[in-house]
Design a protein around this motif. Structure first.
Motif, PDB file in Angstrom:
ATOM      1  N   ILE A   5      18.943 -32.808 -16.242  1.00 21.02           N
ATOM      2  CA  ILE A   5      17.288 -33.130 -16.294  1.00 21.02           C
ATOM      3  C   ILE A   5      17.758 -34.341 -16.964  1.00 21.02           C
ATOM      4  O   ILE A   5      17.881 -34.742 -18.525  1.00 21.02           O
ATOM      5  N   ASP A   6      17.065 -36.088 -16.641  1.00 21.71           N
ATOM      6  CA  ASP A   6      17.370 -36.947 -17.252  1.00 21.71           C
ATOM      7  C   ASP A   6      16.103 -36.879 -18.020  1.00 21.71           C
ATOM      8  O   ASP A   6      15.104 -37.785 -16.797  1.00 21.71           O
ATOM      9  N   LEU A   7      15.697 -36.158 -18.641  1.00 24.23           N
ATOM     10  CA  LEU A   7      14.263 -36.359 -19.554  1.00 24.23           C
ATOM     11  C   LEU A   7      13.924 -37.707 -19.446  1.00 24.23           C
ATOM     12  O   LEU A   7      12.265 -38.109 -19.167  1.00 24.23           O
ATOM     13  N   ALA A   8      13.780 -38.829 -20.230  1.00 24.66           N
ATOM     14  CA  ALA A   8      14.194 -39.563 -21.114  1.00 24.66           C
ATOM     15  C   ALA A   8      13.640 -40.172 -19.077  1.00 24.66           C
ATOM     16  O   ALA A   8      12.758 -41.243 -19.172  1.00 24.66           O
ATOM     17  N   ALA A   9      13.974 -40.435 -18.423  1.00 23.91           N
ATOM     18  CA  ALA A   9      13.848 -41.691 -18.034  1.00 23.91           C
ATOM     19  C   ALA A   9      12.841 -41.017 -16.711  1.00 23.91           C
ATOM     20  O   ALA A   9      11.795 -42.176 -16.172  1.00 23.91           O
ATOM     21  N   GLU A  10      12.535 -39.556 -16.938  1.00 27.05           N
ATOM     22  CA  GLU A  10      11.242 -39.397 -15.869  1.00 27.05           C
ATOM     23  C   GLU A  10      10.061 -39.445 -16.785  1.00 27.05           C
ATOM     24  O   GLU A  10       8.936 -40.339 -16.512  1.00 27.05           O
ATOM     25  N   ALA A  11       9.970 -39.382 -18.164  1.00 28.06           N
ATOM     26  CA  ALA A  11       8.640 -40.087 -18.702  1.00 28.06           C
ATOM     27  C   ALA A  11       8.793 -42.001 -18.959  1.00 28.06           C
ATOM     28  O   ALA A  11       7.635 -42.247 -18.870  1.00 28.06           O
ATOM     29  N   HIS A 133       1.150 -32.894 -23.543  1.00 23.15           N
ATOM     30  CA  HIS A 133       1.012 -32.880 -22.345  1.00 23.15           C
ATOM     31  C   HIS A 133       1.692 -32.799 -21.560  1.00 23.15           C
ATOM     32  O   HIS A 133       2.447 -34.138 -21.125  1.00 23.15           O
ATOM     33  N   HIS A 134       2.052 -31.392 -20.632  1.00 19.98           N
ATOM     34  CA  HIS A 134       3.139 -31.852 -19.381  1.00 19.98           C
ATOM     35  C   HIS A 134       1.928 -31.583 -18.375  1.00 19.98           C
ATOM     36  O   HIS A 134       1.680 -30.867 -18.109  1.00 19.98           O
ATOM     37  N   ARG A 135       2.981 -31.325 -17.108  1.00 20.75           N
ATOM     38  CA  ARG A 135       2.300 -31.302 -16.102  1.00 20.75           C
ATOM     39  C   ARG A 135       1.462 -29.852 -15.636  1.00 20.75           C
ATOM     40  O   ARG A 135       0.210 -29.482 -15.505  1.00 20.75           O
ATOM     41  N   ASP A 136       2.572 -28.658 -16.640  1.00 19.58           N
ATOM     42  CA  ASP A 136       1.771 -27.728 -16.391  1.00 19.58           C
ATOM     43  C   ASP A 136       0.275 -27.409 -16.983  1.00 19.58           C
ATOM     44  O   ASP A 136      -0.915 -26.734 -17.432  1.00 19.58           O
ATOM     45  N   ASP A 137       0.341 -28.455 -18.576  1.00 19.61           N
ATOM     46  CA  ASP A 137      -0.645 -28.426 -19.027  1.00 19.61           C
ATOM     47  C   ASP A 137      -2.502 -28.510 -17.698  1.00 19.61           C
ATOM     48  O   ASP A 137      -3.086 -28.309 -17.991  1.00 19.61           O
ATOM     49  N   LEU A 138      -1.864 -29.778 -17.316  1.00 26.18           N
ATOM     50  CA  LEU A 138      -2.724 -30.751 -16.353  1.00 26.18           C
ATOM     51  C   LEU A 138      -3.494 -29.024 -15.610  1.00 26.18           C
ATOM     52  O   LEU A 138      -4.320 -29.697 -15.745  1.00 26.18           O
ATOM     53  N   ARG A 167       0.269 -39.504 -22.830  1.00 23.85           N
ATOM     54  CA  ARG A 167       0.988 -38.450 -22.459  1.00 23.85           C
ATOM     55  C   ARG A 167       2.222 -38.776 -21.140  1.00 23.85           C
ATOM     56  O   ARG A 167       1.784 -38.493 -20.323  1.00 23.85           O
ATOM     57  N   PRO A 168       3.586 -39.294 -22.297  1.00 25.85           N
ATOM     58  CA  PRO A 168       4.349 -39.652 -21.687  1.00 25.85           C
ATOM     59  C   PRO A 168       5.245 -38.731 -20.419  1.00 25.85           C
ATOM     60  O   PRO A 168       5.863 -38.596 -19.876  1.00 25.85           O
ATOM     61  N   LEU A 169       4.567 -36.931 -21.017  1.00 18.56           N
ATOM     62  CA  LEU A 169       5.508 -36.042 -20.288  1.00 18.56           C
ATOM     63  C   LEU A 169       4.711 -34.630 -19.280  1.00 18.56           C
ATOM     64  O   LEU A 169       4.773 -34.256 -18.218  1.00 18.56           O
ATOM     65  N   LEU A 170       3.317 -36.140 -19.037  1.00 20.91           N
ATOM     66  CA  LEU A 170       2.415 -35.712 -18.047  1.00 20.91           C
ATOM     67  C   LEU A 170       2.836 -35.803 -16.521  1.00 20.91           C
ATOM     68  O   LEU A 170       2.593 -34.347 -16.064  1.00 20.91           O
ATOM     69  N   GLY A 171       3.603 -36.058 -16.649  1.00 15.98           N
ATOM     70  CA  GLY A 171       4.157 -35.930 -15.104  1.00 15.98           C
ATOM     71  C   GLY A 171       5.110 -35.447 -14.853  1.00 15.98           C
ATOM     72  O   GLY A 171       5.293 -34.452 -13.583  1.00 15.98           O
ATOM     73  N   VAL A 172       5.888 -34.649 -16.051  1.00  8.92           N
ATOM     74  CA  VAL A 172       6.982 -33.424 -16.315  1.00  8.92           C
ATOM     75  C   VAL A 172       7.007 -32.038 -16.162  1.00  8.92           C
ATOM     76  O   VAL A 172       5.795 -31.785 -16.766  1.00  8.92           O
ATOM     77  N   PRO A 173       7.128 -31.313 -15.053  1.00  2.00           N
ATOM     78  CA  PRO A 173       6.537 -30.131 -15.038  1.00  2.00           C
ATOM     79  C   PRO A 173       7.854 -29.707 -16.523  1.00  2.00           C
ATOM     80  O   PRO A 173       8.642 -29.412 -16.875  1.00  2.00           O
ATOM     81  N   ARG A 174       7.127 -27.778 -16.876  1.00  3.04           N
ATOM     82  CA  ARG A 174       8.092 -27.157 -18.067  1.00  3.04           C
ATOM     83  C   ARG A 174       9.046 -27.269 -17.436  1.00  3.04           C
ATOM     84  O   ARG A 174       9.644 -27.137 -18.576  1.00  3.04           O
ATOM     85  N   ILE A 175       9.545 -26.974 -16.656  1.00  2.00           N
ATOM     86  CA  ILE A 175      10.995 -25.944 -16.710  1.00  2.00           C
ATOM     87  C   ILE A 175      11.564 -27.251 -16.819  1.00  2.00           C
ATOM     88  O   ILE A 175      13.027 -27.339 -17.315  1.00  2.00           O
ATOM     89  N   ASP A 176      11.490 -28.883 -16.452  1.00  8.86           N
ATOM     90  CA  ASP A 176      12.284 -29.662 -16.828  1.00  8.86           C
ATOM     91  C   ASP A 176      12.572 -29.569 -18.152  1.00  8.86           C
ATOM     92  O   ASP A 176      13.645 -29.830 -18.572  1.00  8.86           O
TER      93      ASP A 176
END
Length: 185
Positions: A5-11, A133-138, A167-176
């Motif tokens: 996972i490139d979490l930085a790129a996703e965020a 906050h991430h996608r699962d929180d949403l 919330r830069p991680l809001l589009g990211v699922p917890r698994i990522d």
């Protein structure tokens, strides 16, 4: 295990979609010491050089879990010291404030934490306050709002941006986030 996972790129892609991280800005990252906020702090520090960001960390100690609360604060302080991240902390007797404010423990903790974050951001000139906050929180927020019988306005869940809160991680699922943390040890 998932692919790397490139979490930085996703965020970064999600943040760019909502203009969350303006070049040269100061960002205060809310850090509890949990997995999500530690991943966010790491991601923001990764993005800082290319975006000329100044990353600061803020930890609010709710004093709700005794020694565990202190261990969380010490962990975040140590992490920030090792990485050269300016660190701010405040603690409050959230149980005591409940009676004063007439709120539940959860509402009191949230209010005290956000007041601390706002004061700290103002003091350091931060243009943004980042929360993890991430996608699962949403999804969870929308379900809880449905159960409470909210109207259509309540079904929007958590906004990506509200004032200076981002919330830069809001589009990211917890698994990522989990995979990223495993990759980064």
């Amino acid at each position: 295990m998932k692919n790397p996972i490139d979490l930085a790129a996703e965020a970064a892609a999600f943040a760019d979609q909502y203009q969350m991280l303006p070049q040269g800005s100061t960002v205060l990252c809310a850090v509890s010491g949990g997995k999500d906020s530690m991943a966010l702090l790491s991601v923001l520090q990764t993005l800082a050089p290319e975006r000329n960001l100044m990353i600061h960390a803020a930890h609010f100690n709710h004093q709700l879990r005794g020694e565990e609360s202190q261990r969380d604060e010490d962990f975040v302080r140590s992490f920030c010291a090792r990485r050269g991240i300016p660190f701010y902390t405040e603690r409050a007797d959230v149980y005591g404030l409940c009676g004063t404010w007439g709120l539940t423990v959860e509402e009191t903790g949230r209010r005290a934490r956000y007041e601390f974050l706002q004061r700290t951001a103002a003091a350091i000139g931060a243009a943004r306050i980042a929360t993890a906050h991430h996608r699962d929180d949403l999804a969870e927020t929308v379900i809880l709002q449905l159960l409470r019988g909210t109207g259509p306005q309540g079904l929007t869940g958590i906004p990506p941006v509200r004032g200076i809160l981002i919330r830069p991680l809001l589009g990211v699922p917890r698994i990522d986030i989990e995979v990223y943390l495993a990759q980064e040890n």
